[in-house]
Design a protein around this motif. Structure first.
Motif, PDB file in Angstrom:
ATOM      1  N   VAL A 104      -4.235  14.612   0.437  1.00 38.58           N
ATOM      2  CA  VAL A 104      -3.559  14.067  -1.429  1.00 38.58           C
ATOM      3  C   VAL A 104      -2.808  15.001  -1.868  1.00 38.58           C
ATOM      4  O   VAL A 104      -3.162  16.280  -1.844  1.00 38.58           O
ATOM      5  N   GLN A 105      -2.352  14.869  -2.410  1.00 35.55           N
ATOM      6  CA  GLN A 105      -1.691  15.580  -3.337  1.00 35.55           C
ATOM      7  C   GLN A 105      -0.717  15.064  -5.017  1.00 35.55           C
ATOM      8  O   GLN A 105       0.265  14.101  -4.553  1.00 35.55           O
ATOM      9  N   ASP A 106      -1.370  15.497  -6.370  1.00 34.96           N
ATOM     10  CA  ASP A 106      -1.028  14.690  -7.246  1.00 34.96           C
ATOM     11  C   ASP A 106      -0.892  13.318  -7.657  1.00 34.96           C
ATOM     12  O   ASP A 106       0.106  12.650  -7.911  1.00 34.96           O
ATOM     13  N   GLY A 107      -2.340  12.949  -6.371  1.00 33.80           N
ATOM     14  CA  GLY A 107      -2.521  11.687  -6.673  1.00 33.80           C
ATOM     15  C   GLY A 107      -1.464  10.428  -5.735  1.00 33.80           C
ATOM     16  O   GLY A 107      -1.493   9.068  -6.128  1.00 33.80           O
ATOM     17  N   LYS A 108      -0.948  10.893  -4.653  1.00 33.26           N
ATOM     18  CA  LYS A 108      -0.221  10.040  -3.611  1.00 33.26           C
ATOM     19  C   LYS A 108      -0.524  10.679  -1.769  1.00 33.26           C
ATOM     20  O   LYS A 108      -1.101  11.963  -2.135  1.00 33.26           O
ATOM     21  N   ILE A 109      -0.519   9.802  -1.136  1.00 34.54           N
ATOM     22  CA  ILE A 109      -0.649  10.505   0.020  1.00 34.54           C
ATOM     23  C   ILE A 109       0.653  11.505   0.596  1.00 34.54           C
ATOM     24  O   ILE A 109       1.363  10.550   0.584  1.00 34.54           O
ATOM     25  N   VAL A 110       0.479  12.583   1.342  1.00 33.89           N
ATOM     26  CA  VAL A 110       1.854  13.029   1.009  1.00 33.89           C
ATOM     27  C   VAL A 110       1.734  13.726   2.922  1.00 33.89           C
ATOM     28  O   VAL A 110       2.967  14.059   3.316  1.00 33.89           O
ATOM     29  N   GLU A 111       0.515  13.309   3.412  1.00 37.80           N
ATOM     30  CA  GLU A 111       0.907  14.028   5.024  1.00 37.80           C
ATOM     31  C   GLU A 111      -0.248  13.050   6.048  1.00 37.80           C
ATOM     32  O   GLU A 111      -1.379  12.839   5.068  1.00 37.80           O
ATOM     33  N   HIS A 112      -0.265  13.040   7.110  1.00 39.08           N
ATOM     34  CA  HIS A 112      -1.500  12.189   7.915  1.00 39.08           C
ATOM     35  C   HIS A 112      -0.954  12.622   9.348  1.00 39.08           C
ATOM     36  O   HIS A 112       0.155  12.889   9.829  1.00 39.08           O
ATOM     37  N   TRP A 113      -2.162  13.118   9.668  1.00 44.05           N
ATOM     38  CA  TRP A 113      -2.741  12.739  10.968  1.00 44.05           C
ATOM     39  C   TRP A 113      -3.360  11.826  12.050  1.00 44.05           C
ATOM     40  O   TRP A 113      -4.332  11.232  11.099  1.00 44.05           O
ATOM     41  N   ASP A 114      -3.494  11.857  12.865  1.00 45.43           N
ATOM     42  CA  ASP A 114      -4.299  10.995  13.441  1.00 45.43           C
ATOM     43  C   ASP A 114      -4.235  11.160  15.059  1.00 45.43           C
ATOM     44  O   ASP A 114      -3.470  11.411  15.595  1.00 45.43           O
ATOM     45  N   VAL A 115      -5.261  10.193  15.614  1.00 45.33           N
ATOM     46  CA  VAL A 115      -5.987  10.687  17.373  1.00 45.33           C
ATOM     47  C   VAL A 115      -6.005   9.303  16.974  1.00 45.33           C
ATOM     48  O   VAL A 115      -7.856   9.110  16.405  1.00 45.33           O
ATOM     49  N   GLY A 116      -6.817   8.581  18.515  1.00 48.06           N
ATOM     50  CA  GLY A 116      -6.950   7.450  18.488  1.00 48.06           C
ATOM     51  C   GLY A 116      -7.791   7.222  20.671  1.00 48.06           C
ATOM     52  O   GLY A 116      -6.843   8.030  21.221  1.00 48.06           O
ATOM     53  N   GLN A 117      -8.987   6.420  20.911  1.00 53.01           N
ATOM     54  CA  GLN A 117      -9.373   6.250  22.280  1.00 53.01           C
ATOM     55  C   GLN A 117      -9.222   4.792  21.919  1.00 53.01           C
ATOM     56  O   GLN A 117      -9.926   4.257  21.299  1.00 53.01           O
ATOM     57  N   PRO A 118      -9.467   4.368  22.968  1.00 55.32           N
ATOM     58  CA  PRO A 118      -9.054   3.122  23.854  1.00 55.32           C
ATOM     59  C   PRO A 118     -11.201   2.835  23.625  1.00 55.32           C
ATOM     60  O   PRO A 118     -11.499   4.013  24.151  1.00 55.32           O
ATOM     61  N   VAL A 119     -11.761   2.043  23.306  1.00 59.34           N
ATOM     62  CA  VAL A 119     -13.343   1.286  23.477  1.00 59.34           C
ATOM     63  C   VAL A 119     -13.590   0.953  24.870  1.00 59.34           C
ATOM     64  O   VAL A 119     -12.489  -0.440  24.841  1.00 59.34           O
TER      65      VAL A 119
ATOM     66  N   ALA B 177       0.745  -1.406  -0.044  1.00 59.00           N
ATOM     67  CA  ALA B 177      -0.045  -0.210   0.114  1.00 59.00           C
ATOM     68  C   ALA B 177       0.984   1.085   0.063  1.00 59.00           C
ATOM     69  O   ALA B 177       0.713   2.274  -0.850  1.00 59.00           O
ATOM     70  N   ALA B 178       2.081   1.292   1.059  1.00 63.38           N
ATOM     71  CA  ALA B 178       1.912   3.095   1.209  1.00 63.38           C
ATOM     72  C   ALA B 178       3.652   2.579  -0.282  1.00 63.38           C
ATOM     73  O   ALA B 178       3.237   4.111  -1.257  1.00 63.38           O
ATOM     74  N   LEU B 179       3.831   2.033  -1.257  1.00 59.35           N
ATOM     75  CA  LEU B 179       4.798   2.083  -2.024  1.00 59.35           C
ATOM     76  C   LEU B 179       3.838   1.846  -3.580  1.00 59.35           C
ATOM     77  O   LEU B 179       4.076   2.847  -4.299  1.00 59.35           O
ATOM     78  N   LYS B 180       2.677   1.656  -3.461  1.00 62.67           N
ATOM     79  CA  LYS B 180       1.332   2.248  -4.350  1.00 62.67           C
ATOM     80  C   LYS B 180       1.042   3.642  -3.911  1.00 62.67           C
ATOM     81  O   LYS B 180       0.614   4.488  -5.060  1.00 62.67           O
ATOM     82  N   TYR B 181       0.671   4.240  -2.658  1.00 64.19           N
ATOM     83  CA  TYR B 181      -0.257   5.085  -2.877  1.00 64.19           C
ATOM     84  C   TYR B 181       0.683   6.481  -1.373  1.00 64.19           C
ATOM     85  O   TYR B 181       0.070   7.277  -1.645  1.00 64.19           O
ATOM     86  N   ILE B 182       1.790   6.333  -1.452  1.00 60.57           N
ATOM     87  CA  ILE B 182       2.421   7.082  -0.286  1.00 60.57           C
ATOM     88  C   ILE B 182       3.685   8.171  -1.284  1.00 60.57           C
ATOM     89  O   ILE B 182       3.975   7.104  -1.768  1.00 60.57           O
ATOM     90  N   SER B 183       3.087   8.856  -1.098  1.00 55.27           N
ATOM     91  CA  SER B 183       4.751   9.623  -1.997  1.00 55.27           C
ATOM     92  C   SER B 183       6.192   9.719  -1.488  1.00 55.27           C
ATOM     93  O   SER B 183       6.438   9.507  -0.322  1.00 55.27           O
ATOM     94  N   PRO B 184       6.902   9.237  -3.017  1.00 55.85           N
ATOM     95  CA  PRO B 184       8.574   8.923  -2.320  1.00 55.85           C
ATOM     96  C   PRO B 184       9.722   9.827  -1.861  1.00 55.85           C
ATOM     97  O   PRO B 184      10.048   9.478  -1.296  1.00 55.85           O
ATOM     98  N   LYS B 185       8.250  11.175  -2.325  1.00 58.55           N
ATOM     99  CA  LYS B 185       9.383  12.039  -1.675  1.00 58.55           C
ATOM    100  C   LYS B 185       8.834  12.887  -0.800  1.00 58.55           C
ATOM    101  O   LYS B 185       9.894  13.552  -0.166  1.00 58.55           O
ATOM    102  N   THR B 186       7.216  12.847  -0.580  1.00 52.63           N
ATOM    103  CA  THR B 186       7.295  13.387   0.914  1.00 52.63           C
ATOM    104  C   THR B 186       6.194  13.143   1.302  1.00 52.63           C
ATOM    105  O   THR B 186       4.799  12.809   0.851  1.00 52.63           O
TER     106      THR B 186
END
Length: 150
Positions: A124-139, A47-56
């Motif tokens: 997403v920029q130019d068809g690739k994922i370039v940035e990520h944020w996340d938050v989580g909490q236990p169920v 998934a990363a090789l296909k969808y995450i930007s190799p540059k940014t």
């Protein structure tokens, strides 16, 4: 009247406001497909090789480093070597931002592992994922209300 309609039609066809839903839909598909391949099918390297930007690739989770290679050498290995299972509950998108709300369980064989609720935000920029944020909490085992987290 014809002189007025042609310019109006031309403006309408190239208007960014009208184009945004198409861009939004494309970006949503990219992220939903990435998440499905990485976390539902448990193939994060592919998934990363296909969808995450190799540059940014900017990572806002304080436990992760920037760059696609950091994802490959960190979280991808965790997913591939562990028992983590994630289920997408919903995806929301606007322009270049896509949000995935999910339920992830570290050990599905353990009935005491209720998992975590996560919200991941991707840019997403130019068809690739370039940035990520996340938050989580236990169920929690018990809740003050009768609603689920999903």
């Amino acid at each position: 009247m014809k002189r007025f309609l042609f310019p109006l039609l031309t403006v309408a066809l190239v208007s960014p406001v009208l184009a945004a839903p198409n861009v939004t839909a494309i970006n949503k598909k990219i992220v939903v497909d990435f998440y499905d391949l990485a976390f539902t099918q448990r193939k994060p390297t592919e998934a990363a090789l296909k969808y995450i930007s190799p540059k940014t690739y900017i990572q806002h989770n304080p436990e992760g480093k920037d760059g696609r290679d950091a994802f490959l050498n960190g979280f991808a290995k965790y997913v591939e070597n562990g028992k983590l299972r994630c289920t997408q509950k919903r995806a929301i998108a606007e322009n270049d931002l896509v949000v995935i709300h999910s339920h992830c369980i570290d050990n599905p064989a353990d009935p005491k592992d209720l998992g975590h609720a996560f919200v991941d935000i991707f840019r997403v920029q130019d068809g690739k994922i370039v940035e990520h944020w996340d938050v989580g909490q236990p169920v929690p085992a018990k809740s003050a209300n009768s609603n689920t987290m999903f």
